[in-house]
Design an enzyme around this catalytic site. Structure first.
Site, PDB file in Angstrom:
ATOM      1  N   VAL A 107      -0.867  11.280 -69.754  1.00  0.00           N
ATOM      2  CA  VAL A 107      -1.317  10.882 -68.244  1.00  0.00           C
ATOM      3  C   VAL A 107      -0.079  11.232 -67.324  1.00  0.00           C
ATOM      4  O   VAL A 107       0.856  10.876 -67.762  1.00  0.00           O
ATOM      5  CB  VAL A 107      -1.946   9.456 -68.201  1.00  0.00           C
ATOM      6  CG1 VAL A 107      -2.387   9.262 -66.787  1.00  0.00           C
ATOM      7  CG2 VAL A 107      -2.826   9.084 -69.224  1.00  0.00           C
ATOM      8  N   CYS A 108      -0.450  11.900 -66.105  1.00  0.00           N
ATOM      9  CA  CYS A 108       0.301  11.935 -65.226  1.00  0.00           C
ATOM     10  C   CYS A 108       1.775  12.668 -65.644  1.00  0.00           C
ATOM     11  O   CYS A 108       1.664  13.828 -66.435  1.00  0.00           O
ATOM     12  CB  CYS A 108       0.540  10.711 -64.577  1.00  0.00           C
ATOM     13  SG  CYS A 108       1.562  10.389 -62.979  1.00  0.00           S
ATOM     14  N   THR A 109       2.967  11.909 -65.477  1.00  0.00           N
ATOM     15  CA  THR A 109       4.140  12.569 -65.858  1.00  0.00           C
ATOM     16  C   THR A 109       4.657  12.346 -67.168  1.00  0.00           C
ATOM     17  O   THR A 109       5.557  12.758 -67.749  1.00  0.00           O
ATOM     18  CB  THR A 109       5.336  12.248 -64.860  1.00  0.00           C
ATOM     19  OG1 THR A 109       5.342  10.655 -64.914  1.00  0.00           O
ATOM     20  CG2 THR A 109       5.080  12.471 -63.440  1.00  0.00           C
ATOM     21  N   THR A 127      -0.186  17.887 -64.732  1.00  0.00           N
ATOM     22  CA  THR A 127       0.506  16.816 -64.213  1.00  0.00           C
ATOM     23  C   THR A 127       0.238  16.200 -63.099  1.00  0.00           C
ATOM     24  O   THR A 127      -0.501  16.759 -62.309  1.00  0.00           O
ATOM     25  CB  THR A 127       2.206  16.919 -64.605  1.00  0.00           C
ATOM     26  OG1 THR A 127       2.949  15.917 -64.743  1.00  0.00           O
ATOM     27  CG2 THR A 127       2.822  17.785 -63.561  1.00  0.00           C
TER      28      THR A 127
END
Length: 197
Positions: A107-109, A127
């Site tokens: 998830v995300c970074t 990202t």
């Protein structure tokens, strides 16, 4: 039938919703339908309590050393991912997980950590919108899908920022237990976003 384990990684500086959003989805599903054969747990490098990006403190159920064998690994993002991208023992652990799990997700970074470990080389991924440049700098062979909420590339699934982890987790439920189960889970957590602004 042996229960398959889904592990959500926790670490200092983890973005709260990156971890807790997927937890809500996956815990609702696995608690409501244990017959599907999955359970969800949390793990941190040394176990114990981690301090999240917004200062929420969460206690991991396991340290890496005593965690059960995982079938699915979910790596959240947050500012704490940046030092992890330079932590060779940590990246070695990520690579080992990629060899033993059937599915690596982020998830995300969290995708920055996967890129630093070499897991995204030549693959499509996404990202957090503000970290696209960092992802490109880590590995310019990645086919970055900046506009996608999540990217499913078989054994690796990445999602964009924060709330997108909920979307990706519902996709995982659909992959692992079917579309109807995912729809039931979405209804169960009453996730039907209509942004007010």
């Amino acid at each position: 039938m042996a229960v398959k384990q889904i592990g959500i990684v926790l670490f200092d500086g983890v973005e709260e919703l990156d971890a807790v959003g997927p937890w809500e989805v996956l815990a609702w599903w696995t608690h409501k339908h244990p017959e599907d054969g999955y359970a969800v747990t949390t793990l941190a490098p040394n176990g114990g309590t981690v301090t999240c990006a917004g200062r929420l403190r969460i206690e991991a159920e396991h340290a890496f050393a005593d965690a059960p064998a995982l079938d699915v690994l979910l790596h959240p993002g947050g500012r704490g991912t940046r030092p992890l991208c330079r932590d060779e023992p940590y990246l070695d652990w990520i690579c080992e997980q990629s060899r033993t799990t059937s599915l690596m997700t982020s998830v995300c970074t969290g995708s920055l950590v996967y890129a630093a470990a070499g897991l995204l080389r030549g693959r499509p991924a996404t990202t957090y919108w503000a970290a696209v440049g960092e992802l490109k700098r880590l590995d310019d062979t990645i086919d970055i899908r900046a506009d996608d909420r999540f990217v499913d590339d078989g054994d690796v699934v990445t999602s964009s920022g924060v709330s997108a982890g909920i979307d990706m987790s519902l996709h995982l439920v659909a992959r692992l237990a079917g579309t109807e189960r995912a729809r039931e889970t979405r209804r169960g957590i009453q996730y039907d976003p209509e942004p007010p602004v």
